[in-house]
Design an enzyme around this catalytic site. Structure first.
Site, PDB file in Angstrom:
ATOM      1  N   ARG A  52      41.170  29.833  36.519  1.00 27.27           N
ATOM      2  CA  ARG A  52      40.769  30.296  37.849  1.00 27.27           C
ATOM      3  C   ARG A  52      40.471  31.789  37.736  1.00 27.27           C
ATOM      4  NH1 ARG A  52      43.950  33.902  37.628  1.00 27.27           N
ATOM      5  NH2 ARG A  52      43.489  34.364  39.787  1.00 27.27           N
ATOM      6  N   ARG A  89      34.042  24.454  42.524  1.00 28.31           N
ATOM      7  CA  ARG A  89      34.602  25.430  43.463  1.00 28.31           C
ATOM      8  C   ARG A  89      33.439  26.206  44.080  1.00 28.31           C
ATOM      9  NH1 ARG A  89      39.711  28.831  41.818  1.00 28.31           N
ATOM     10  NH2 ARG A  89      39.909  28.834  44.071  1.00 28.31           N
ATOM     11  N   GLN A 200      49.418  33.251  43.195  1.00 29.06           N
ATOM     12  CA  GLN A 200      48.865  33.809  41.954  1.00 29.06           C
ATOM     13  C   GLN A 200      49.409  35.206  41.674  1.00 29.06           C
ATOM     14  OE1 GLN A 200      47.058  32.359  44.381  1.00 29.06           O
ATOM     15  NE2 GLN A 200      45.182  31.435  43.622  1.00 29.06           N
ATOM     16  N   ASP A 241      35.607  37.684  44.634  1.00 28.01           N
ATOM     17  CA  ASP A 241      34.987  36.426  44.183  1.00 28.01           C
ATOM     18  C   ASP A 241      33.504  36.398  44.471  1.00 28.01           C
ATOM     19  OD1 ASP A 241      37.984  35.824  44.867  1.00 28.01           O
ATOM     20  OD2 ASP A 241      37.315  34.366  43.372  1.00 28.01           O
ATOM     21  N   ASN A 251      37.275  37.866  48.932  1.00 27.63           N
ATOM     22  CA  ASN A 251      38.356  37.773  47.942  1.00 27.63           C
ATOM     23  C   ASN A 251      39.443  36.861  48.497  1.00 27.63           C
ATOM     24  OD1 ASN A 251      39.464  38.626  45.385  1.00 27.63           O
ATOM     25  ND2 ASN A 251      40.986  39.774  46.542  1.00 27.63           N
ATOM     26  N   LYS A 252      40.495  36.681  47.740  1.00 31.19           N
ATOM     27  CA  LYS A 252      41.582  35.779  48.114  1.00 31.19           C
ATOM     28  C   LYS A 252      42.049  36.037  49.547  1.00 31.19           C
ATOM     29  CE  LYS A 252      42.904  33.075  46.146  1.00 31.19           C
ATOM     30  NZ  LYS A 252      42.409  31.684  46.251  1.00 31.19           N
TER      31      LYS A 252
HETATM   32  O1  MRU Z   1      41.655  30.989  43.752  1.00 34.63           O
HETATM   33  P1  MRU Z   1      41.612  31.914  42.564  1.00 34.63           P
HETATM   34  O2  MRU Z   1      42.937  32.075  41.902  1.00 34.63           O
HETATM   35  O3  MRU Z   1      40.507  31.545  41.608  1.00 34.63           O
HETATM   36  O4  MRU Z   1      41.243  33.299  43.211  1.00 34.63           O
HETATM   37  C1  MRU Z   1      41.207  34.469  42.442  1.00 34.63           C
HETATM   38  C2  MRU Z   1      40.956  35.672  43.245  1.00 34.63           C
HETATM   39  O5  MRU Z   1      40.792  35.642  44.443  1.00 34.63           O
HETATM   40  C3  MRU Z   1      40.784  36.926  42.505  1.00 34.63           C
HETATM   41  O6  MRU Z   1      41.294  37.992  43.235  1.00 34.63           O
HETATM   42  C4  MRU Z   1      39.287  37.087  42.296  1.00 34.63           C
HETATM   43  O7  MRU Z   1      38.774  35.981  41.606  1.00 34.63           O
HETATM   44  C5  MRU Z   1      38.927  38.265  41.560  1.00 34.63           C
HETATM   45  S1  MRU Z   1      39.200  37.917  39.899  1.00 34.63           S
HETATM   46  C6  MRU Z   1      38.830  39.021  38.825  1.00 34.63           C
END
Ligand code: MRU
Length: 361
Positions: A52, A89, A200, A241, A251-252
């Site tokens: 991920r 995704r 995470q 992202d 982002n997350k």
């Molecule tokens: O759902 P994930 O774990 O793939 O999400 C990751 C994130 O949101 C990270 O902050 C984002 O990908 C930046 S990664 C360098």
């Protein structure tokens, strides 16, 4: 990055033609590697979040396409494999970017040359990602150094989710400046948002920082605002992202609330990202498709018991529905700057155009 003295990337090709990855669904409790030998293996690894993080999803998809072409590399096979990977995704644009890049290289080639060319291009994507993340680290470390000179004590950096080497091929985006600054002897400490629902931050960022010896403290997602009000956060650095051509940062989920709190408290808020995360086709972050994930990630928690077994427990009453949207969008106006492999710019069309004039044109 090193784990117990051994240098690892998050994925690497094997002489057999398969690709090896670190199974991130088992971290931080078990460090296990996994072989991906087919399109289905790669798609499954991305969908189930064995791998991920935006750049790593892109790199895995590139190898997934190459793996798909080992038996047959017709136009139809390429299109079907790319679609299967793209559908795993929806939010991180690095996935579609990597697939398009590999396709651009292989589609003009004769069929017998395509699989090897796809592997070679996937390898180049990985090498570039490492170099770009390293450059992001250098540029971002300057910001940490400046902040350190301003506060004249240990710098407290807050980060959300995992945008470290586990989210990329190596180094990371948001964590790369932290590693570079730490290695240069700048005294720093990281507030790690746990990042519900999948944690995470608590599981992956804490694992990475711990393995590298970076002082850190895991906090619940809602503590950041309070810490900012009390002068305990000097800088926020998050990953992305997908970032629009106008500087909106997806982002997350939870990132937007951190940006609001940072603005209210005058705390600089940066997003770190490589060019592969910029979606030049989008003007408005609200148009980004936000991944809706299984409600069970909200209603249940997984952890290790005192006996050493992994267990999943329910934390929400039976019958209560849950909503699990995995990302949110922070408007560029709330972002102090974007840290890219080319330097730091304003989170705006003009800022990105300065760093990427070829795209602006
Ligand atoms: O759902 P994930 O774990 O793939 O999400 C990751 C994130 O949101 C990270 O902050 C984002 O990908 C930046 S990664 C360098």
């Amino acid at each position: 990055m090193k784990i117990a003295g051994t240098a690892y990337r998050t994925l690497w090709p094997l002489p057999s033609g398969a690709v090896c990855v670190i199974d991130q669904s088992r971290l931080p409790f078990e460090f296990v590697t996994l072989e991906l030998a087919s399109l289905e293996d790669a798609a499954h690894a991305i969908r189930t979040m064995v791998v991920r993080g935006a750049p790593l999803i892109g790199a895995t998809a590139a190898y997934g396409l190459a793996l798909a072409l080992r038996a047959e590399a017709s136009d139809e096979r390429i299109a079907a494999a790319a679609e299967a990977l793209r559908a795993t995704r929806p939010t991180a644009v690095n996935l579609a970017w990597a697939l398009a890049r590999v396709r651009r290289v292989i589609e003009p080639l004769p069929v017998p040359q395509r699989a090897a060319a796809a592997f070679a291009e996937a390898g180049r994507i990985c090498e570039e990602d490492v170099a770009q993340c390293r450059a992001i680290g250098e540029h971002g470390a300057k910001l940490i150094r400046e902040r350190s000179a301003e506060v004249r004590r240990r710098v407290n950096v807050l980060t959300h989710c995992n945008a470290g080497w586990l989210a990329c091929v190596d180094w990371g985006t948001a964590l790369a400046p932290i590693y570079v600054a730490h290695d240069a002897g700048i005294e720093l400490h990281v507030w790690v948002d746990e990042t519900r629902p999948r944690n995470q931050g608590a599981s992956l960022t804490a694992f990475e920082l711990g393995a590298h010896g970076v002082p850190h403290t895991v906090i619940v997602d809602n503590l950041g605002g309070h810490l900012m009000q009390h002068g305990e956060v000097d800088l926020v650095i998050v990953g992305s992202d997908r970032t629009t051509a106008t500087g909106d940062v997806c982002n997350k989920v939870g990132t937007y609330l951190k940006a609001l709190a940072a603005r209210d408290n005058g705390v600089p808020f940066y997003a770190a990202l490589p060019v592969s995360t910029i979606d030049w086709s989008l003007e408005d972050g609200r148009a980004i498709e936000i991944e809706a994930r299984d409600a069970a990630e909200v209603t249940h928690l997984t952890g290790r018991t005192a006996a050493g077994t992994l267990e999943r427990v329910r934390v929400v009453p039976e019958g209560s529905p849950a909503l699990n949207l995995a990302f949110d969008v922070t408007p560029g106006r709330l972002v102090t700057g974007l840290i890219t492999e080319r330097g730091v710019c304003a989170a705006s069309r003009a800022g990105l155009a300065q760093l990427y004039p070829e795209r602006a044109a």
